[in-house]
Structures are given as C-alpha cells and as structure tokens.
Design an enzyme around this catalytic site. Structure first.
Site, PDB file in Angstrom:
ATOM      1  CB  SER A 250      -3.391 -13.247   1.419  1.00 28.41           C
ATOM      2  OG  SER A 250      -2.943 -11.954   1.695  1.00 28.41           O
ATOM      3  CE  LYS A 251      -0.002 -12.456   8.674  1.00 30.17           C
ATOM      4  NZ  LYS A 251       0.369 -12.863  10.014  1.00 30.17           N
ATOM      5  NE  ARG A 252       1.195  -8.733   1.880  1.00 25.73           N
ATOM      6  CZ  ARG A 252       2.241  -9.228   1.235  1.00 25.73           C
ATOM      7  NH1 ARG A 252       2.437  -8.961  -0.028  1.00 25.73           N
ATOM      8  NH2 ARG A 252       3.104  -9.994   1.847  1.00 25.73           N
ATOM      9  N   GLY A 254      -7.013  -9.291   3.957  1.00 26.08           N
ATOM     10  CA  GLY A 254      -8.114  -9.359   4.924  1.00 26.08           C
ATOM     11  C   GLY A 254      -8.929 -10.638   4.854  1.00 26.08           C
TER      12      GLY A 254
END
Ligand code: GLU
Length: 482
Positions: A250-252, A254
């Site tokens: 997840s980019k949330r 990182g």
C-alpha cells in the site's frame, strides 16, 4: 480479431507508485505490445482531494525509467484525448445526461439528511431509489428551479450481469445486489464508476487491465455500457501483490516504492523484470528476461489467480544477476556514483574498484559499505590474526606481514596476477604457506574482519603506496604485542 488492441494504464496521482501499480501498467503494456496494439496513459485525477503535488510528474518519470513507453498520453496525442480526466469534465456531464435520456440513469435530488436517514446500524446506506420514480414533470420543474442534484445509475431490475474475465473466468452479480450508485456528483464531477466507462469507451479501449479490487464492480460498469448501447471491452483483473500473508502492498504505508528502489541502487530493468514475475510465469519458467523477451512470452494463461508476495530478497538476487551480466564499462557507469560516495576523490583506481565490486554486490548501494576499508584505517583488534585451522597466531602473522612487505616494497607490477605470484614465491622462500601469508596480509591491509575480496584484491585496489603504508602500520601494531 481485426480491431487493434488498445490497453490503458490509468493511475491516480495520489502519491508515489508502488510496484503493484507499476505491475498493472506493465501487464497492460506487455499485452498491447504482444498483440501489436497500442498502450495508452490516462491520468485519473478527478479526486482532487487525494491529489498529491508532483505525483503526475512522478508517473511520467517512473514509466520512462521503467522503459514502459506509452503510445498515447497527455503529452502524446493520438486523437483520443484529452488524456487527463480533469480536462474531460464537460464530456462526463454530457454523457450522464445522455444516459438519462436513454433510460440508464436518473436525476436524484435527495439531500444529505435524507441519505443519512437511510443508514443502517453500521453506518452504511443503500440508496432506496426514491428519485427513480419521480415523474418527468417533477424532475423538469426541480431542475428548472436550480435544485442541486446528482445523476444515479438506473440499474435494471431482475437481471444477472455477467462477464468472462480473462483471468478469473465467469463473474456474475445479481442486479438486486447493485445499488443505484452516483455517476455524476452534485459538483458536476464524475465518480470513478462513471468516468472509467466513458473514458474507456471514448478512448477505444479493447482490453481493460487493472487490479482485482474492480473485479466485482465490473458487472455494474457493464450495465452502463449496455445502457449506452456501447460494446463492452474485455477484462483482465490482476490479483494483488502482498507484503506478507495478510497485508497488501500500500502506498499509504510507504510500501515498495519504485523510485526508492532505484535510489537504493536497483537497476530499473531488474525491478521491472522482477515485478513481471509477481503474478505471471512464462511457459518455459524463465526468470531473467529483457522487456522484448517478456513481450514475446507474455500470455494470459500464465497469469496467476492468487496473490503473490513481494520478496525483496528475490529481487535483490535478480538485480545481482543483472549486474554480473553487464560489461565492465556498463557496470562502471552505473557503479560510479556509489564508488564516489564511498571514496570521494581519494586517489584510488575507480575502474579497479568497480571490477572488484561487480561480482560482489547485489544492489549498488552495498558498494559504499563494502569499500569502507578504503577510508579510515587505524588501530584494530589483533585477535583477527588468530586462525586455528590455518595455524596462524600473532607471531606467525608478524612473519607473514614481514614477508609481504619485503616481497612488495620494490615490486612495481601492481596487477592481481603478478602480485599473487610474487607473494606465493615469497611465502615459499620463507617456508610458509601462501594461504597463511595472504590471510595475515588481508587483515593487515584492511583491519577488518570481512572484506570484499582477498589480500591480493585489497592490495591492488589500495595501490602500492597505501598498501605498504598499511602493512608497515600493522607490523608496528603486531610487534608491540607479539
Ligand atoms: N485510477 C484507478 C486506480 O488507480 C484505475 C482503475 C482502472 O484501471 O480502471 O486504481
């Protein structure tokens, strides 16, 4: 199939690009190229609240670095633009109104309070289709009065919406389970649910390739295609990439940012190769492949239905294979910034250092740490000279270092082979084993328990002057104790 295959990658500029997103783009690219088709980039930026500054530029940069070249996109007009959703706003409204006329959508005037009142105990509301049944006159009057509205999908009742996914097979959803969702919001902006259909249709997309999070909404989108009388595209949904057994990347949080890997010293082609294998396997199980080879080998049968786990160790290994396969010149070019980071303008032979490093690192950022021995050199732990198996102790080490110094002080052919032969002969003359001399010499040259090469490589990397300086220093250090 005579029509040209057209696929698209439709990232939302909401942050960096993690390798799961990039894999979606890669597969869409490979599929298009394999089939002689076109690959299109579309920027899905309607969610202005989640938009992150610089994220659009990052998308361009990432695709370019990764070698995923689009045929059409914001900066490459192919006649199907604009390719940025916020530049297509007038289209969505126009098509939403047309869908109303065709009976596939309706105006809804329900306000916030009314929608709130529909919420169940979990805070979820399913729209009760209240405005679906307003008379045409009432709608016209309320529109004329300027009442705020949204446009909702009029989901046909009593049908099962089905399609054949290229990876997951038949997917069907009963229309009773599909809400009359919002297509056009009160601010005139489309929802993703509507924009993806309008855009994919107008851009002539033949194959929609995206993550499984859209697998079960696709029957709903297909009902919109049907209501317009448009041809549905084919679909390929891709299973997620996980960071471990239970959590998706997840980019949330990182996770697994493509650009971070490149900064860490991964080669873009190795990363791209690795992510291609996360969820796809060519028929012959090959692992190391160029983009061209992947394009030729790409086939939908090889795509897995199950999630794959991102394994950085495996990616490291593959990157190491790429580094080893480079020519000395190519490696020198990519390694130089990392060598410079380690030694600055210290007078070492950088080409020599690069060749020493080429087989010894999996990623380029390991270089500075492996070259630490070139930097500070001072007192170190003399216990390092004790090696029982080789029968080396401090007094043997002292002799070994003396042998090395006298063998090398007037010796100028400072190449690996020549230095090695010189030490071998000197050891023999002194009645010692070559292994003993080289072991002690390696420690004496570096003062480190682990080094990126043996005595000879350390000596040629350090150069004659520095090698003799270090050997002399070490001899003093040993002599004080031995
Ligand atoms: N903008 C969507 C996303 O980033 C794309 C979904 C799609 O490919 O249709 O998830």
């Amino acid at each position: 199939m005579s029509e040209t295959v057209r696929t698209r990658f439709a990232p939302s500029p909401t942050g960096f690009m993690h390798i799961g997103n990039l894999r979606t783009g890669l597969y869409a690219y490979l599929f298009a190229k394999k089939n002689g088709g076109k690959f299109i980039l579309r920027i899905e930026d309607t969610d202005q609240e989640r938009k992150v500054d610089g994220a659009v530029e990052m998308v361009y940069r990432t695709l370019e670095t990764a070698g995923i070249t689009y045929d059409e996109g914001p900066d490459k007009d192919g006649g199907y633009g604009p390719y940025v959703q916020t530049e297509r706003m007038s289209l969505y409204k126009k098509y939403a109104e047309e869908l109303v006329r065709r009976g596939g959508a309706y105006y809804c005037f329900c306000d916030k309070e009314r929608l709130e009142s529909l919420k169940d105990e979990n805070g979820v509301h399913t729209y009760d289709k209240h405005c679906r049944y307003l008379s045409e006159e009432e709608v016209a009057t309320r529109l004329a009065a300027g009442e705020p509205y949204v446009i909702r999908q009029k989901v046909p009742e009593g049908v099962v919406s089905e399609y054949e996914d290229m990876v997951f097979g038949k997917i069907s959803v009963d229309s009773a389970d599909i809400e009359d969702g919002v297509l056009l919001k009160s601010d005139g902006l489309p929802t993703y649910n509507f924009a993806n259909v309008v855009d994919d249709h107008l851009m002539g997309i033949t194959h929609v390739i995206r993550g499984t999070e859209y697998l079960s909404s696709t029957p709903k989108y297909n009902l919109i295609y049907d209501a317009f009388g448009w041809q549905r595209p084919k679909y390929m949904h891709l299973p997620p990439i996980m960071k471990d057994a239970t959590r998706k990347l997840s980019k949330r949080y990182g996770d697994a940012n493509f650009e971070d890997f490149i900064k860490k010293g991964y080669l873009p082609e190795a990363v791209v190769n690795y992510i291609a294998l996360l969820g796809w396997c060519p028929k012959d199980n090959r692992e190391k492949m160029t983009m061209q080879e992947m394009t030729e080998a790409f086939d939908t049968d090889g795509i897995s239905k199950s999630a794959s786990i991102f394994d950085e160790q495996k990616m490291r290994w593959l990157n190491g294979e790429y580094l080893k396969a480079m020519s000395a010149d190519e490696f020198y070019t990519v390694a130089l910034p990392f060598i410079d980071e380690a030694i600055g303008d210290a007078p070492y032979n950088k080409r020599e250092i690069a060749s020493l490093m080429q087989t010894r690192v999996d990623i380029l950022s390991e270089i500075p740490q492996k070259l630490a021995f070139l930097g500070e050199f001072g007192e170190y732990d003399l216990n390092m000279y004790t090696h029982q198996k080789m029968k080396v102790d401090l007094s043997v080490a002292k002799r070994a270092v003396e042998v090395a110094i006298s063998a090398l002080k007037d010796f100028d052919d400072w190449t690996d082979d020549a230095v090695k032969e010189r030490i071998r002969l000197a050891a023999e003359e002194a009645g010692m084993k070559a292994g003993q001399v080289m072991f002690a010499m390696r420690v004496a040259l570096t003062g480190a328990p682990v080094t990126p090469g043996g005595a000879i490589e350390m000596a040629t990397t350090l150069g004659k002057k520095e090698s003799l300086r270090r050997l002399a220093f070490s001899l003093e250090l040993i002599s004080a104790k031995a």
